[in-house]
Motif scaffolding. Structure first.
Motif, PDB file in Angstrom:
ATOM      1  N   VAL A 202      -7.354   7.724 -18.998  1.00  0.00           N
ATOM      2  CA  VAL A 202      -8.253   8.781 -18.524  1.00  0.00           C
ATOM      3  C   VAL A 202      -7.947  10.098 -19.229  1.00  0.00           C
ATOM      4  O   VAL A 202      -8.866  10.821 -19.655  1.00  0.00           O
ATOM      5  CB  VAL A 202      -8.158   8.933 -16.995  1.00  0.00           C
TER       6      VAL A 202
ATOM      7  N   HIS B 217      -8.588   6.959 -10.424  1.00  0.00           N
ATOM      8  CA  HIS B 217      -8.733   7.323 -11.829  1.00  0.00           C
ATOM      9  C   HIS B 217     -10.193   7.575 -12.199  1.00  0.00           C
ATOM     10  O   HIS B 217     -10.477   8.417 -13.062  1.00  0.00           O
ATOM     11  CB  HIS B 217      -8.131   6.230 -12.709  1.00  0.00           C
ATOM     12  N   ALA B 218     -11.099   6.862 -11.554  1.00  0.00           N
ATOM     13  CA  ALA B 218     -12.523   7.078 -11.825  1.00  0.00           C
ATOM     14  C   ALA B 218     -12.932   8.512 -11.491  1.00  0.00           C
ATOM     15  O   ALA B 218     -13.731   9.136 -12.201  1.00  0.00           O
ATOM     16  CB  ALA B 218     -13.363   6.086 -11.033  1.00  0.00           C
TER      17      ALA B 218
ATOM     18  N   TRP C  81     -18.952   4.795 -19.479  1.00  0.00           N
ATOM     19  CA  TRP C  81     -18.204   3.600 -19.056  1.00  0.00           C
ATOM     20  C   TRP C  81     -19.072   2.382 -19.277  1.00  0.00           C
ATOM     21  O   TRP C  81     -20.245   2.358 -18.891  1.00  0.00           O
ATOM     22  CB  TRP C  81     -17.818   3.738 -17.590  1.00  0.00           C
TER      23      TRP C  81
ATOM     24  N   ASP D  90     -12.718  -0.744 -18.535  1.00  0.00           N
ATOM     25  CA  ASP D  90     -11.617  -1.149 -17.657  1.00  0.00           C
ATOM     26  C   ASP D  90     -12.206  -1.827 -16.426  1.00  0.00           C
ATOM     27  O   ASP D  90     -12.686  -1.165 -15.512  1.00  0.00           O
ATOM     28  CB  ASP D  90     -10.780   0.067 -17.242  1.00  0.00           C
TER      29      ASP D  90
ATOM     30  N   LEU E 284      -8.462   2.399 -18.467  1.00  0.00           N
ATOM     31  CA  LEU E 284      -8.670   3.753 -17.943  1.00  0.00           C
ATOM     32  C   LEU E 284      -7.754   4.008 -16.755  1.00  0.00           C
ATOM     33  O   LEU E 284      -8.182   4.315 -15.650  1.00  0.00           O
ATOM     34  CB  LEU E 284     -10.144   3.943 -17.569  1.00  0.00           C
ATOM     35  N   GLY E 285      -6.458   3.863 -17.030  1.00  0.00           N
ATOM     36  CA  GLY E 285      -5.458   4.235 -16.040  1.00  0.00           C
ATOM     37  C   GLY E 285      -5.072   5.687 -16.244  1.00  0.00           C
ATOM     38  O   GLY E 285      -5.847   6.483 -16.775  1.00  0.00           O
TER      39      GLY E 285
ATOM     40  N   MET F 179     -10.527  -0.522 -13.068  1.00  0.00           N
ATOM     41  CA  MET F 179     -10.309   0.913 -12.882  1.00  0.00           C
ATOM     42  C   MET F 179     -10.331   1.275 -11.398  1.00  0.00           C
ATOM     43  O   MET F 179     -11.218   0.873 -10.648  1.00  0.00           O
ATOM     44  CB  MET F 179     -11.371   1.719 -13.626  1.00  0.00           C
ATOM     45  N   SER F 180      -9.340   2.050 -10.976  1.00  0.00           N
ATOM     46  CA  SER F 180      -9.236   2.455  -9.576  1.00  0.00           C
ATOM     47  C   SER F 180     -10.159   3.632  -9.282  1.00  0.00           C
ATOM     48  O   SER F 180     -10.570   4.366 -10.191  1.00  0.00           O
ATOM     49  CB  SER F 180      -7.794   2.862  -9.249  1.00  0.00           C
TER      50      SER F 180
END
Length: 389
Positions: free
Chosen positions: A150, A174-175, A184, A167, A145-146, A170-171
Motif C-alpha cells: 500500500v 489496508h484497503a 485495483w 491482492d 497490497l499489505g 487484501m484486508s
C-alpha cells in the motif's frame, strides 16, 4: 522475573521497554521465557522447556520453526508494518535504478580519474550512453497490497505513475489506506499485461515459491522491469535468466540475490538493505518488545503468526491462559475443572485459529494454585497452560 534471550543485536530502544526489576536480558541466558531475534536461524536450535514466546523483529519468519513452536505452545510474533516505510523507500529507489543507469554512470565517471581539466568535457560526451526514462506516466503493477504494498502504491501514485494493484486477500484495514489514484484489479494477467514495472510484495510460502515464473513472464510486455524486495524465492531465477536473454525483462532489481543473480546481466543485486535503516530497526524492536511483554505479563496476543489474536483487559485477579486443540467440549471441561477448584470465572475470551483454540480466563481469586495447571494439562487436547497471578 522473566528472562529474555536476544539471538541478534536488538535496538536498545526496544529492550529498554523491559523493566529491569522484572526482566533479565542477555544473549547467553539459560532457560529463557522469551527469545527476540532478527535473522538468526532457529531451525537447528533446541527449544528450552521454559520458552513461551519468540518475537521476530521484522516481518519474515522463515528462520523460525513455526510448527515446532506451535506444538510446544510457544507463541511466535512478528512485527508487520514496522519496517514498511524503509522497504517502500528502497522500492522507489529500485525503480529509479532500473530506469536510469545511475550505477553504471557512476562507475564510468570513476574511470575519468586523472583526466584533469578534460573531465567536464568528457562527462558531456559520455552522458548520452546512460540516458534513461522517467517514472512519471509509467505503469506500476503492485502484487500484494499489505502494509508495504500500500505504501509503495501510494508513493508511486504521488509520483504520477499509473498504479494498478492485485491482492485477492487484501484486508479492509489496508484497503482503507490505499490511495484513490490506485486501480485495483481482480486478475493477475490483466495486471501484468499493462505493467512497465512489477513490484512483488507478498510473503514466501510453499504456494508462492517461484510465483514469478515463465508463465507470468509470458503475460508481461517486452522490456518490463521487475522489483523484488519481499523474498528471493518468489522469483524463479532460471526462468528469469531466459526472460532477460529474450528481452522480456530489461532489468531485475532484488534485495535477495543469490549466486545466479550475481552472474546475470541486467540484474541489480542489493544485499538485503530494504529494512536496514535506523528507523526500521528501532520500530521493529519496539513492537517486538511490546508484544512480548504484553504476552508474558497478561497473556494477550497481537501479531502472532501461529496463534489467534486475543486481547482482554485484566480485572485485578489471577489470569489463566489455556491453549488447546480446536475440538468440541473443551470449554465445558475447562469450566468444570475451575468450578471444582472453587474458581469463579469473572471474564473469559475464547479465540480460534485453524486447529488451535486460545482461552484467556480471569478469576476473582488471587494466587491460583499450580495444581489447577496440572489438572488442566491432564485434559486431552490441552497443550499449554499458564497461570498469571
Amino acid at each position: 522475573m522473566f528472562k529474555i534471550q536476544t539471538l541478534n543485536k536488538i535496538d536498545p530502544d526496544g529492550l529498554k521497554l523491559f523493566p529491569l526489576d522484572n526482566y533479565e536480558i542477555a544473549s547467553e541466558i539459560p532457560n529463557p521465557d522469551a527469545i527476540i531475534l532478527r535473522s538468526f536461524k532457529m531451525h537447528d536450535m533446541e527449544l528450552p522447556s521454559t520458552l513461551k514466546a519468540v518475537a521476530r523483529a521484522g516481518a519474515g519468519v522463515n528462520n523460525i520453526p513455526i510448527e515446532k513452536c506451535t506444538e510446544k505452545g510457544i507463541v511466535v510474533f512478528n512485527t508487520p508494518g514496522a519496517n514498511a516505510n524503509g522497504v517502500k523507500e528502497a522500492v522507489i529507489a529500485a525503480m529509479l535504478l532500473a530506469s536510469r543507469d545511475f550505477i553504471g554512470a557512476a562507475n564510468w565517471a570513476k574511470t575519468l580519474i586523472g583526466k584533469g581539466d578534460e573531465v567536464p568535457a568528457l562527462v558531456e560526451q559520455g552522458k548520452k550512453n546512460f540516458a534513461g526514462e522517467e517514472l512519471k506516466g509509467k505503469t506500476l503493477a503492485v502484487i500484494g497490497l499489505g502494509a508495504i504494498g500500500v505504501l509503495v502504491a501510494n508513493a508511486a501514485a504521488a509520483l504520477r505513475m499509473n498504479v494498478i494493484g492485485y491482492d485477492p486477500y487484501m484486508s479492509v484495514k489496508h484497503a482503507l489506506k490505499l490511495s484513490r489514484e490506485v486501480t485495483w484489479v481482480e486478475g493477475i494477467q490483466v495486471l501484468l499485461q499493462q505493467a512497465d514495472f512489477v513490484t512483488i510484495n507478498i510473503p514466501l510460502t510453499p504456494e508462492t515459491k517461484g510465483y514469478i515464473n515463465k508463465d507470468k513472464f509470458a503475460m508481461m510486455k517486452d522490456g518490463v522491469k521487475i522489483l523484488n524486495f519481499a523474498r528471493g524465492g518468489l522469483v524463479d531465477h532460471d526462468d528469469l535468466k531466459g526472460a532477460i536473454e529474450s528481452g522480456k525483462v530489461s532489468s531485475y532489481v532484488t534485495d535477495f540475490p543469490d549466486e545466479k543473480c550475481l552472474q546475470m546481466d541486467k540484474v541489480i543485486s542489493i544485499p538485503h538493505l530494504g529494512a536496514s535503516t535506523k528507523e526500521s530497526e528501532t520500530n521493529c524492536a519496539i513492537m517486538a518488545a511490546e508484544q512480548t511483554r504484553e504476552y508474558l505479563e497478561n497473556g494477550n496476543i497481537k501479531n502472532s503468526v501461529n496463534f489467534p489474536a486475543a486481547e482482554m483487559e485484566r480485572n485485578g485477579g489471577s489470569r489463566i491462559i489455556i491453549a488447546n486443540k480446536n475440538v468440541p467440549n473443551m470449554v465445558s471441561q475447562i469450566s468444570s475443572i475451575l468450578a471444582t477448584k472453587g474458581l469463579n470465572i469473572d471474564n473469559m475470551l475464547n479465540r480460534k485459529r485453524d486447529d488451535i483454540a486460545y482461552n484467556i480466563i480471569d478469576v476473582g481469586t488471587s494466587n491460583v494454585d499450580e495444581s489447577v495447571k496440572e489438572e488442566l494439562l491432564a485434559v486431552e487436547g490441552i497443550f499449554m497452560v499458564r497461570i498469571l497471578n
